[in-house]
Design a protein around this motif. Sequence first.
Motif, mmCIF file in Angstrom:
data_model
loop_
_atom_site.group_PDB
_atom_site.id
_atom_site.type_symbol
_atom_site.label_atom_id
_atom_site.label_comp_id
_atom_site.label_asym_id
_atom_site.label_seq_id
_atom_site.Cartn_x
_atom_site.Cartn_y
_atom_site.Cartn_z
ATOM 1 N N VAL A 71 0.853 -1.192 0.000
ATOM 2 C CA VAL A 71 0.000 0.000 0.000
ATOM 3 C C VAL A 71 0.887 1.239 0.000
ATOM 4 O O VAL A 71 1.848 1.316 0.766
ATOM 5 C CB VAL A 71 -0.930 0.033 1.233
ATOM 6 C CG1 VAL A 71 -1.786 1.295 1.223
ATOM 7 C CG2 VAL A 71 -1.822 -1.198 1.276
ATOM 8 N N LYS A 72 0.576 2.213 -0.842
ATOM 9 C CA LYS A 72 1.317 3.472 -0.865
ATOM 10 C C LYS A 72 0.869 4.348 0.296
ATOM 11 O O LYS A 72 -0.329 4.507 0.541
ATOM 12 C CB LYS A 72 1.111 4.193 -2.196
ATOM 13 C CG LYS A 72 1.727 3.464 -3.382
ATOM 14 C CD LYS A 72 1.613 4.284 -4.646
ATOM 15 C CE LYS A 72 2.193 3.527 -5.845
ATOM 16 N NZ LYS A 72 3.636 3.241 -5.662
ATOM 17 N N GLU A 73 1.846 4.939 1.012
ATOM 18 C CA GLU A 73 1.567 5.811 2.142
ATOM 19 C C GLU A 73 2.173 7.197 1.902
ATOM 20 O O GLU A 73 3.141 7.348 1.156
ATOM 21 C CB GLU A 73 2.178 5.238 3.428
ATOM 22 C CG GLU A 73 1.557 3.959 3.919
ATOM 23 C CD GLU A 73 2.192 3.479 5.210
ATOM 24 O OE1 GLU A 73 1.544 2.680 5.906
ATOM 25 O OE2 GLU A 73 3.336 3.892 5.521
ATOM 26 N N VAL A 74 1.597 8.190 2.583
ATOM 27 C CA VAL A 74 2.153 9.544 2.586
ATOM 28 C C VAL A 74 2.285 9.993 4.035
ATOM 29 O O VAL A 74 1.299 10.010 4.781
ATOM 30 C CB VAL A 74 1.252 10.530 1.807
ATOM 31 C CG1 VAL A 74 1.843 11.942 1.886
ATOM 32 C CG2 VAL A 74 1.115 10.103 0.357
ATOM 33 N N LEU A 75 3.503 10.329 4.452
ATOM 34 C CA LEU A 75 3.776 10.797 5.801
ATOM 35 C C LEU A 75 4.318 12.216 5.704
ATOM 36 O O LEU A 75 5.439 12.431 5.236
ATOM 37 C CB LEU A 75 4.790 9.888 6.495
ATOM 38 C CG LEU A 75 5.286 10.340 7.875
ATOM 39 C CD1 LEU A 75 4.117 10.411 8.857
ATOM 40 C CD2 LEU A 75 6.370 9.409 8.399
ATOM 41 N N THR A 80 5.983 6.847 0.623
ATOM 42 C CA THR A 80 6.645 5.598 0.980
ATOM 43 C C THR A 80 5.682 4.461 0.710
ATOM 44 O O THR A 80 4.563 4.675 0.249
ATOM 45 C CB THR A 80 7.085 5.615 2.466
ATOM 46 O OG1 THR A 80 7.807 4.421 2.761
ATOM 47 C CG2 THR A 80 5.883 5.743 3.388
ATOM 48 N N GLU A 81 6.102 3.231 0.983
ATOM 49 C CA GLU A 81 5.241 2.065 0.768
ATOM 50 C C GLU A 81 5.202 1.212 2.017
ATOM 51 O O GLU A 81 6.233 1.012 2.675
ATOM 52 C CB GLU A 81 5.746 1.215 -0.402
ATOM 53 C CG GLU A 81 5.430 1.782 -1.766
ATOM 54 C CD GLU A 81 5.778 0.825 -2.887
ATOM 55 O OE1 GLU A 81 5.037 0.785 -3.885
ATOM 56 O OE2 GLU A 81 6.800 0.119 -2.782
ATOM 57 N N ALA A 82 4.016 0.730 2.329
ATOM 58 C CA ALA A 82 3.844 -0.214 3.424
ATOM 59 C C ALA A 82 3.719 -1.614 2.834
ATOM 60 O O ALA A 82 2.941 -1.831 1.909
ATOM 61 C CB ALA A 82 2.587 0.127 4.225
ATOM 62 N N VAL A 83 4.495 -2.545 3.367
ATOM 63 C CA VAL A 83 4.484 -3.921 2.876
ATOM 64 C C VAL A 83 4.397 -4.867 4.058
ATOM 65 O O VAL A 83 5.158 -4.750 5.026
ATOM 66 C CB VAL A 83 5.755 -4.237 2.052
ATOM 67 C CG1 VAL A 83 5.761 -5.699 1.625
ATOM 68 C CG2 VAL A 83 5.835 -3.334 0.829
ATOM 69 N N SER A 114 4.638 -6.594 9.064
ATOM 70 C CA SER A 114 5.382 -5.564 8.332
ATOM 71 C C SER A 114 6.599 -5.200 9.181
ATOM 72 O O SER A 114 6.957 -5.923 10.113
ATOM 73 C CB SER A 114 4.495 -4.340 8.092
ATOM 74 O OG SER A 114 4.264 -3.648 9.314
ATOM 75 N N ASP A 115 7.208 -4.061 8.885
ATOM 76 C CA ASP A 115 8.360 -3.626 9.674
ATOM 77 C C ASP A 115 7.961 -2.700 10.811
ATOM 78 O O ASP A 115 8.824 -2.163 11.505
ATOM 79 C CB ASP A 115 9.388 -2.927 8.780
ATOM 80 C CG ASP A 115 8.822 -1.682 8.105
ATOM 81 O OD1 ASP A 115 7.572 -1.551 8.055
ATOM 82 O OD2 ASP A 115 9.619 -0.846 7.631
ATOM 83 N N LYS A 116 6.649 -2.517 11.044
ATOM 84 C CA LYS A 116 6.178 -1.610 12.085
ATOM 85 C C LYS A 116 5.092 -2.281 12.924
ATOM 86 O O LYS A 116 4.066 -2.708 12.402
ATOM 87 C CB LYS A 116 5.617 -0.322 11.466
ATOM 88 C CG LYS A 116 6.643 0.521 10.713
ATOM 89 C CD LYS A 116 7.612 1.182 11.687
ATOM 90 C CE LYS A 116 8.561 2.123 10.951
ATOM 91 N NZ LYS A 116 9.482 1.413 10.051
#
Length: 226
Positions: A71-75, A80-83, A114-116
């Motif tokens: 999923v594409k994210e905007v911070l 960035t991308e969430a995987v 994910s990584d988070k």
Amino acid sequence: MTRNWKRLLLIGVAVAVVLVVGGPFVYIHFFQDKAPAPLSVSASPQAATGAAVPADGTWKAAAGSQAGYRVKEVLFGQNTEAVGRTNGVTGDLTIAGTKATKGSFTVDLTTVKSDKDRRDQQFQGRIMETAKYPKATFALTEPIDLGSVPTVGAKITAKATGNLTLKAETRKVTFDVTASRTAPGAFDVSGSIPVKFADWKIANPSFGPIQTQDNGQVEFLLKFTK
């Protein structure tokens, strides 16, 4: 004295702006790990040579199979991308001649990581409600035409059509799949299925300062053996 206070205040505001705007840029581009590349079949181990070995029969998804989301994210204006991914995948594929006549796979969503940690809590909770809907499934509804019986080292791209079920919502999808015959008794198959969240009644993943699009991808890499 008043002039000095105004100057300090302006400096403080400028520093705050740099931290708010520049902080995420520095973190995302210099400290945060890059999103892993999309799941895909490996490069052919050798050139496709020799006579094709028949592939008729039933194949099972083996160790090394993976599935997940992208999923594409905007911070704070930074893209960035969430995987998230899991190895909790089962599946089967039936081949007759040059066609995959049946096929399906199931993903254990409760094991997707994910990584988070915070992202995983959102995914397992309000987004996918995995305590209530622990599985995602895909099943072919039409045969996949491979064109020919692939030799070892051959790579084929074809269209797959079937039913994708997420959160007990089932919809028909059509997407590209790539298959690579890595050995006489082994196939790798990868694909990416576009998902518009509202179509499956999935809550928008946006939370806190992170905003996402209204769609994402279901990715998979299935390693089939006889």
